[in-house]
Design a protein around this motif. Structure first.
Motif, PDB file in Angstrom:
ATOM      1  N   GLY A 153       0.791  -1.228   0.000  1.00  0.00           N
ATOM      2  CA  GLY A 153       0.000   0.000   0.000  1.00  0.00           C
ATOM      3  C   GLY A 153       0.817   1.268   0.000  1.00  0.00           C
ATOM      4  N   LYS A 154       2.030   1.214  -0.521  1.00  0.00           N
ATOM      5  CA  LYS A 154       2.891   2.398  -0.514  1.00  0.00           C
ATOM      6  C   LYS A 154       2.305   3.525  -1.366  1.00  0.00           C
ATOM      7  CE  LYS A 154       6.446   0.071  -1.985  1.00  0.00           C
ATOM      8  NZ  LYS A 154       5.768  -1.275  -1.988  1.00  0.00           N
ATOM      9  N   THR A 155       1.862   3.196  -2.577  1.00  0.00           N
ATOM     10  CA  THR A 155       1.312   4.234  -3.456  1.00  0.00           C
ATOM     11  C   THR A 155       0.020   4.799  -2.888  1.00  0.00           C
ATOM     12  OG1 THR A 155       2.313   3.128  -5.374  1.00  0.00           O
ATOM     13  CG2 THR A 155       0.596   4.754  -5.818  1.00  0.00           C
ATOM     14  N   ALA A 156      -0.817   3.935  -2.327  1.00  0.00           N
ATOM     15  CA  ALA A 156      -2.050   4.417  -1.695  1.00  0.00           C
ATOM     16  C   ALA A 156      -1.730   5.337  -0.517  1.00  0.00           C
ATOM     17  CB  ALA A 156      -2.894   3.232  -1.221  1.00  0.00           C
ATOM     18  N   LEU A 157      -0.679   5.026   0.222  1.00  0.00           N
ATOM     19  CA  LEU A 157      -0.281   5.888   1.340  1.00  0.00           C
ATOM     20  C   LEU A 157       0.208   7.231   0.824  1.00  0.00           C
ATOM     21  CD1 LEU A 157       0.279   6.420   4.315  1.00  0.00           C
ATOM     22  CD2 LEU A 157       2.478   5.231   4.045  1.00  0.00           C
ATOM     23  N   VAL A 158       1.028   7.222  -0.234  1.00  0.00           N
ATOM     24  CA  VAL A 158       1.495   8.487  -0.814  1.00  0.00           C
ATOM     25  C   VAL A 158       0.309   9.329  -1.258  1.00  0.00           C
ATOM     26  CG1 VAL A 158       2.741   9.511  -2.758  1.00  0.00           C
ATOM     27  CG2 VAL A 158       3.762   7.617  -1.490  1.00  0.00           C
ATOM     28  N   ALA A 159      -0.647   8.714  -1.937  1.00  0.00           N
ATOM     29  CA  ALA A 159      -1.826   9.452  -2.396  1.00  0.00           C
ATOM     30  C   ALA A 159      -2.599  10.051  -1.223  1.00  0.00           C
ATOM     31  CB  ALA A 159      -2.736   8.525  -3.210  1.00  0.00           C
ATOM     32  N   ALA A 160      -2.786   9.268  -0.176  1.00  0.00           N
ATOM     33  CA  ALA A 160      -3.523   9.756   0.988  1.00  0.00           C
ATOM     34  C   ALA A 160      -2.784  10.890   1.691  1.00  0.00           C
ATOM     35  CB  ALA A 160      -3.764   8.605   1.963  1.00  0.00           C
ATOM     36  N   LEU A 161      -1.457  10.777   1.792  1.00  0.00           N
ATOM     37  CA  LEU A 161      -0.670  11.837   2.424  1.00  0.00           C
ATOM     38  C   LEU A 161      -0.749  13.135   1.623  1.00  0.00           C
ATOM     39  CD1 LEU A 161       2.478   9.799   3.506  1.00  0.00           C
ATOM     40  CD2 LEU A 161       0.749  10.795   5.022  1.00  0.00           C
ATOM     41  N   CYS A 162      -0.699  13.024   0.305  1.00  0.00           N
ATOM     42  CA  CYS A 162      -0.835  14.226  -0.516  1.00  0.00           C
ATOM     43  C   CYS A 162      -2.187  14.885  -0.279  1.00  0.00           C
ATOM     44  CB  CYS A 162      -0.658  13.873  -1.992  1.00  0.00           C
ATOM     45  SG  CYS A 162       1.032  13.416  -2.461  1.00  0.00           S
ATOM     46  N   GLY A 163      -3.237  14.079  -0.212  1.00  0.00           N
ATOM     47  CA  GLY A 163      -4.554  14.630   0.035  1.00  0.00           C
ATOM     48  C   GLY A 163      -4.671  15.331   1.373  1.00  0.00           C
ATOM     49  N   LEU A 164      -4.009  14.798   2.384  1.00  0.00           N
ATOM     50  CA  LEU A 164      -4.093  15.362   3.729  1.00  0.00           C
ATOM     51  C   LEU A 164      -3.196  16.582   3.926  1.00  0.00           C
ATOM     52  CD1 LEU A 164      -4.075  12.043   5.797  1.00  0.00           C
ATOM     53  CD2 LEU A 164      -6.014  13.612   5.542  1.00  0.00           C
ATOM     54  N   LEU A 165      -2.090  16.647   3.198  1.00  0.00           N
ATOM     55  CA  LEU A 165      -1.073  17.662   3.490  1.00  0.00           C
ATOM     56  C   LEU A 165      -0.933  18.748   2.426  1.00  0.00           C
ATOM     57  CD1 LEU A 165       1.756  15.306   4.827  1.00  0.00           C
ATOM     58  CD2 LEU A 165       0.258  16.797   6.182  1.00  0.00           C
ATOM     59  N   ALA A 166      -1.523  18.551   1.258  1.00  0.00           N
ATOM     60  CA  ALA A 166      -1.271  19.470   0.150  1.00  0.00           C
ATOM     61  C   ALA A 166      -1.799  20.871   0.399  1.00  0.00           C
ATOM     62  CB  ALA A 166      -1.871  18.915  -1.148  1.00  0.00           C
ATOM     63  N   ASP A 167      -2.793  21.036   1.268  1.00  0.00           N
ATOM     64  CA  ASP A 167      -3.309  22.379   1.539  1.00  0.00           C
ATOM     65  C   ASP A 167      -2.343  23.222   2.363  1.00  0.00           C
ATOM     66  OD1 ASP A 167      -5.610  21.925   0.117  1.00  0.00           O
ATOM     67  OD2 ASP A 167      -6.851  21.471   1.867  1.00  0.00           O
ATOM     68  N   GLU A 168      -1.467  22.579   3.120  1.00  0.00           N
ATOM     69  CA  GLU A 168      -0.544  23.354   3.962  1.00  0.00           C
ATOM     70  C   GLU A 168       0.911  23.245   3.547  1.00  0.00           C
ATOM     71  OE1 GLU A 168      -0.206  21.695   8.060  1.00  0.00           O
ATOM     72  OE2 GLU A 168      -1.719  20.263   7.372  1.00  0.00           O
ATOM     73  N   LEU A 169       1.249  22.301   2.660  1.00  0.00           N
ATOM     74  CA  LEU A 169       2.628  22.125   2.231  1.00  0.00           C
ATOM     75  C   LEU A 169       2.687  22.013   0.714  1.00  0.00           C
ATOM     76  CD1 LEU A 169       3.783  19.333   4.736  1.00  0.00           C
ATOM     77  CD2 LEU A 169       4.201  21.799   4.962  1.00  0.00           C
ATOM     78  N   ARG A 170       3.768  22.530   0.143  1.00  0.00           N
ATOM     79  CA  ARG A 170       4.051  22.274  -1.280  1.00  0.00           C
ATOM     80  C   ARG A 170       4.805  20.951  -1.357  1.00  0.00           C
ATOM     81  NH1 ARG A 170       3.858  25.502  -5.519  1.00  0.00           N
ATOM     82  NH2 ARG A 170       5.868  24.802  -6.314  1.00  0.00           N
ATOM     83  N   ILE A 171       4.182  19.973  -1.994  1.00  0.00           N
ATOM     84  CA  ILE A 171       4.679  18.599  -1.988  1.00  0.00           C
ATOM     85  C   ILE A 171       5.118  18.193  -3.384  1.00  0.00           C
ATOM     86  CG2 ILE A 171       4.094  16.189  -1.475  1.00  0.00           C
ATOM     87  CD1 ILE A 171       1.893  17.244   0.375  1.00  0.00           C
ATOM     88  N   GLY A 172       6.197  17.420  -3.447  1.00  0.00           N
ATOM     89  CA  GLY A 172       6.607  16.738  -4.663  1.00  0.00           C
ATOM     90  C   GLY A 172       6.738  15.254  -4.374  1.00  0.00           C
ATOM     91  N   VAL A 173       6.598  14.426  -5.409  1.00  0.00           N
ATOM     92  CA  VAL A 173       6.704  12.981  -5.281  1.00  0.00           C
ATOM     93  C   VAL A 173       7.658  12.446  -6.346  1.00  0.00           C
ATOM     94  CG1 VAL A 173       5.472  10.776  -5.475  1.00  0.00           C
ATOM     95  CG2 VAL A 173       4.378  12.711  -4.311  1.00  0.00           C
ATOM     96  N   VAL A 174       8.529  11.536  -5.945  1.00  0.00           N
ATOM     97  CA  VAL A 174       9.360  10.780  -6.884  1.00  0.00           C
ATOM     98  C   VAL A 174       9.103   9.302  -6.622  1.00  0.00           C
ATOM     99  CG1 VAL A 174      11.697  10.220  -7.669  1.00  0.00           C
ATOM    100  CG2 VAL A 174      11.139  12.568  -6.965  1.00  0.00           C
ATOM    101  N   THR A 175       8.647   8.595  -7.660  1.00  0.00           N
ATOM    102  CA  THR A 175       8.414   7.160  -7.534  1.00  0.00           C
ATOM    103  C   THR A 175       9.539   6.385  -8.206  1.00  0.00           C
ATOM    104  OG1 THR A 175       7.149   6.939  -9.590  1.00  0.00           O
ATOM    105  CG2 THR A 175       5.925   7.550  -7.594  1.00  0.00           C
ATOM    106  N   ASN A 176       9.728   5.139  -7.777  1.00  0.00           N
ATOM    107  CA  ASN A 176      10.721   4.252  -8.371  1.00  0.00           C
ATOM    108  C   ASN A 176      10.040   2.948  -8.782  1.00  0.00           C
ATOM    109  OD1 ASN A 176      13.908   5.082  -7.683  1.00  0.00           O
ATOM    110  ND2 ASN A 176      12.370   6.088  -6.406  1.00  0.00           N
ATOM    111  N   ASP A 177      10.112   2.603 -10.059  1.00  0.00           N
ATOM    112  CA  ASP A 177       9.658   1.313 -10.565  1.00  0.00           C
ATOM    113  C   ASP A 177      10.786   0.719 -11.401  1.00  0.00           C
ATOM    114  OD1 ASP A 177       6.874   0.792  -9.750  1.00  0.00           O
ATOM    115  OD2 ASP A 177       6.444   2.663 -10.808  1.00  0.00           O
ATOM    116  N   ILE A 178      10.762  -0.586 -11.581  1.00  0.00           N
ATOM    117  CA  ILE A 178      11.861  -1.232 -12.306  1.00  0.00           C
ATOM    118  C   ILE A 178      11.821  -0.881 -13.792  1.00  0.00           C
ATOM    119  CG2 ILE A 178      12.918  -3.429 -12.938  1.00  0.00           C
ATOM    120  CD1 ILE A 178      11.931  -4.580 -10.314  1.00  0.00           C
ATOM    121  N   TYR A 179      10.684  -1.153 -14.454  1.00  0.00           N
ATOM    122  CA  TYR A 179      10.619  -0.959 -15.900  1.00  0.00           C
ATOM    123  C   TYR A 179       9.516  -0.019 -16.355  1.00  0.00           C
ATOM    124  CZ  TYR A 179      13.656  -5.063 -16.044  1.00  0.00           C
ATOM    125  OH  TYR A 179      14.692  -5.941 -15.851  1.00  0.00           O
ATOM    126  N   THR A 180       8.639   0.384 -15.464  1.00  0.00           N
ATOM    127  CA  THR A 180       7.490   1.192 -15.855  1.00  0.00           C
ATOM    128  C   THR A 180       7.460   2.484 -15.048  1.00  0.00           C
ATOM    129  OG1 THR A 180       5.933   0.359 -14.192  1.00  0.00           O
ATOM    130  CG2 THR A 180       6.224  -0.966 -16.193  1.00  0.00           C
TER     131      THR A 180
END
Length: 229
Positions: free
Chosen positions: A36-63
Motif C-alpha cells: 500500500g505504498k502508493t495508496a499511502l502516498v496518495a492519501a498523504l498528498c490529500g491530507l497535506l497538500a493544503d498546507e505544504l508544497r509537496i513533490g513525489v518521486v516514484t521508483n519502478d523497475i521498468y514502468t
C-alpha cells in the motif's frame, strides 16, 4: 551555492545527507510489493497538500506505473510527480546509486520552485530495503496485515531501523486471521522505542497518524536547521 547546514549521523554511523537552505524535507517510503505504498502516498498528498508544497518521486523497475497512478488520481499537479525507472532491483536506485533520484529531485525543485516536502517511494522490495541517508531525511517502512502477523518478527533492516514502521490494511485482520496485538508486540521487540503506526486506507483519512508524524518530524527538522544557520 549556499553552504550546508550540517551533516547528521544515524545510530549506525552512516552520514545523513548534506542539507542546504531552501531544500525540501525528504521522506522515503519503502516496503514489500502490495503493502500500500502508493495508496499511502496518495492519501498523504490529500491530507497535506493544503498546507505544504509537496513533490513525489516514484521508483519502478521498468514502468512509470506508480507515478501514472498518482497522476490519474490528481493528488498533485502532474509536474510535481516524477518517475525513476531503476532497471534493476528497487533498492539499487535508493541506496546503492542514488544519482537518478537526486537528478529527479533537482529537476523538480528547479522547475517547480521551493518545495516543503518530497515523498520518495521505492518500488516493492523485501525486508532488507533501506534508503541511503544521503538521499532522504527520514524513512518509513510499510508492511501489511495480509502478509500475516508473523512478518514483523522476521526483522530485517526495514523493520528494525526505519524511522517509522507502518502496518497497513488493519481492516483485513479478521479475514486473514492476523492478530494485531501479536504484530504490535513483535514490532516493539524488534524496534525498541522506534515508533509503529497501525492504519487502514479504506478511507484516506486513515493516513492521518502518518501525516501527523511527518508534520512533527518536519517541524523538528526545520527547528534544527534554524538553530545552526
Amino acid at each position: 551555492m549556499h553552504g550546508p547546514f550540517h551533516t547528521h549521523h544515524n545510530e549506525g554511523g552512516e552520514n545523513r545527507r548534506t542539507r542546504r537552505p531552501g531544500e525540501a524535507f525528504r521522506v522515503g517510503i519503502g516496503g514489500p510489493v502490495g503493502t500500500g505504498k502508493t495508496a499511502l502516498v496518495a492519501a498523504l498528498c490529500g491530507l497535506l497538500a493544503d498546507e505544504l508544497r509537496i513533490g513525489v518521486v516514484t521508483n519502478d523497475i521498468y514502468t512509470t506505473e506508480d507515478a501514472d497512478t498518482l497522476r490519474r488520481r490528481g493528488v498533485l499537479p502532474a509536474e510535481r510527480i516524477a518517475a525513476v525507472q531503476t532497471g534493476c532491483c528497487p533498492h539499487t536506485a535508493i541506496r546503492d546509486d542514488i544519482t537518478a533520484n537526486l537528478d529527479a529531485i533537482e529537476d523538480m525543485e528547479q522547475r517547480e520552485g521551493p518545495l516543503d516536502l518530497l515523498l520518495l517511494e521505492s518500488g516493492g522490495d523485501n525486508l532488507t530495503l533501506t534508503f541511503s541517508t544521503g538521499l532522504i531525511d527520514v524513512q518509513l517502512f510499510v508492511l501489511d496485515v495480509a502478509g500475516g502477523d508473523k512478518v514483523p518478527r522476521k526483522g530485517g533492516p526495514g523493520v528494525t531501523r526505519s524511522d517509522l514502521l507502518v502496518i497497513n490494511k488493519t481492516d483485513l485482520a479478521p479475514l486473514v486471521g492476523a492478530d494485531l496485538d501479536v504484530m504490535a508486540r513483535d514490532s516493539a521487540a524488534q524496534r525498541g522505542e522506534l515508533p509503529v503506526r497501525f492504519i487502514s486506507l479504506v478511507d484516506p483519512a486513515g493516513a492521518e497518524p502518518i501525516a501527523a508524524w511527518i508534520l512533527h518530524e518536519l517541524a523538528h527538522w526545520r527547528a534544527d536547521a534554524g538553530a545552526v544557520v
